[in-house]
Enzyme design. Structure first.
Site: not given
Length: 434
Positions: A270-272
């Site tokens: 989800h983040c990178i």
């Protein structure tokens, strides 16, 4: 009031409602449960709520104790926000994706949550955001909750603590991982610190909420930029005829000033893949367009196409070509497929009208959507099945794949993870590293 509430926290005489029972919210609920905190949960996905009420989980790595708790207390779960009126503390763990076909933040999940909370918020509620957001978003969120007779920092307490989860890592623990926290006011910080001290060995109190928000983006940008660097090195090494994995192994013998990052099939999780755009967006909005961050994002997004081109050089891909994709999860040993680069590979193969199948022990089937035109089922890894494909692409290096079986029965293996670099496979000429 503050002293009384802190006393309630220390005595564990308070309740928590977690909004968003996904890869962040459900593990958080498990940690609070272990500390014998009364729990409530909200998720707009009724399928998730119904599964939890039956004592079942949709996340393979989840703790069974939390599913048993909600089975025993089914009324503590809801798709309706009215349940927050029964709680003292509200922790929001909602997704913050990008807008469709855009690089702009999609804060709709979080801001819609604020609108719903406003209807049921009460005096002395503590609201904490754990979602990954751009600097300033928590204050925007708080302002959307406020109504008449409410004053942030006095009778409504707002805080931010960016999630730190590592899906697939069985050894991950807050006994060794610090938790960054911050609050709208000094009173907010005191309350929030006492809450997290119940289940986190060390909290890191940050002066401003914006610094805490940005710290989360920086953590993931650090990884995105370094992965972009090694992915570009992979392309350079390919041109120079040099082994990228041997090169990285040699460089990582330096015991200072170097941290080992490995190339792969693209960015996932989800983040990178998303955080660079959150920071770029807010920075550009304030008068500066980042260059370095943008370049890393471009390089990482090009890797799936570059990988397929490498395969095309080897087997001259045609419409009759059949490809086997190993792995759908964005990282090994997890059932988390958020922003997985595997879906970008599927998109490319679909565009070229190339037939493909996949195998992933964590995903017995793929539902329609995200470049998957119809339901597909994971195939079994057998000698005969492997021989049916013109090429096998390793995208996720799950530990429970039988790598000997794959190496001995695949016509061509395109290894994007360096999993076959061990000496036992050194004489296998069918393995290509990309």
């Amino acid at each position: 009031m503050i002293k009384n509430f802190i006393l309630k926290i220390k005595k564990k005489e308070f309740s928590v409602c977690i909004i968003g029972l996904g890869y962040v919210g459900l593990p958080l609920a498990s940690r609070l449960l272990k500390k014998k905190i009364k729990l409530f949960g909200i998720d707009t996905d009724s399928k998730k709520i119904n599964l939890l009420r039956k004592g079942k989980s949709y996340i393979q790595s989840s703790d069974q104790s939390i599913t048993k708790y909600f089975k025993k207390n089914p009324n503590n779960l809801s798709t309706n926000y009215e349940i927050v009126s029964k709680c003292d503390v509200i922790i929001v763990c909602l997704p913050t994706p990008l807008k469709p076909n855009s690089t702009k933040p999609d804060m709709s999940f979080v801001f819609n949550c604020a609108k719903n909370l406003k209807r049921f918020i009460k005096d002395n509620h503590v609201v904490i955001l754990e979602s990954t957001v751009y600097p300033g978003a928590t204050r925007e969120f708080g302002n959307k909750i406020i109504k008449k007779n409410f004053n942030l920092g006095k009778n409504l307490f707002l805080g931010y603590s960016p999630e730190r989860e590592n899906p697939g890592d069985k050894n991950f623990s807050y006994k060794s991982t610090p938790k960054v926290i911050s609050g709208y006011s000094d009173n907010c910080k005191i309350i929030i610190k006492n809450i997290y001290n119940l289940f986190v060995k060390r909290t890191v109190l940050v002066n401003k909420i914006e610094e805490a928000e940005l710290s989360k983006l920086l953590e993931n940008l650090y990884r995105a930029v370094n992965i972009g660097l090694v992915n570009e090195m992979k392309i350079i090494c390919n041109k120079l005829g040099i082994d990228i994995f041997n090169t990285i192994d040699a460089a990582s013998t330096k015991n200072f000033g170097f941290q080992k990052f490995l190339p792969g099939p693209g960015l996932g999780g989800h983040c990178i893949p998303i955080d660079p755009f959150y920071l770029s967006w807010i920075s550009k909005k304030n008068g500066y367009e980042p260059k370095f961050i943008k370049l890393a994002g471009i390089i990482n997004s090009q890797i799936p196409n570059w990988t397929i081109k490498q395969l095309h050089k080897i087997i001259k891909i045609k419409k009759k070509t059949k490809i086997l994709l190993l792995g759908v999860a964005y990282k090994k040993n997890t059932d988390d497929d958020r922003e997985s680069p595997s879906f970008e590979f599927i998109k490319i193969l679909n565009k070229k009208k190339i037939k493909y199948d996949y195998c992933d022990p964590y995903f017995p089937k793929l539902r329609k959507g995200r470049n998957v035109s119809k339901i597909k089922y994971s195939i079994k890894l057998t000698k005969q099945n492997l021989k049916n494909y013109d090429a096998t692409i390793l995208l996720t290096d799950h530990s429970n794949f039988d790598y000997d079986l794959i190496a001995n029965n695949s016509k061509i293996i395109l290894d994007t993870r360096g999993k076959f670099k061990s000496t036992k496979f050194k004489d296998n000429l069918n393995i290509i590293y990309s």
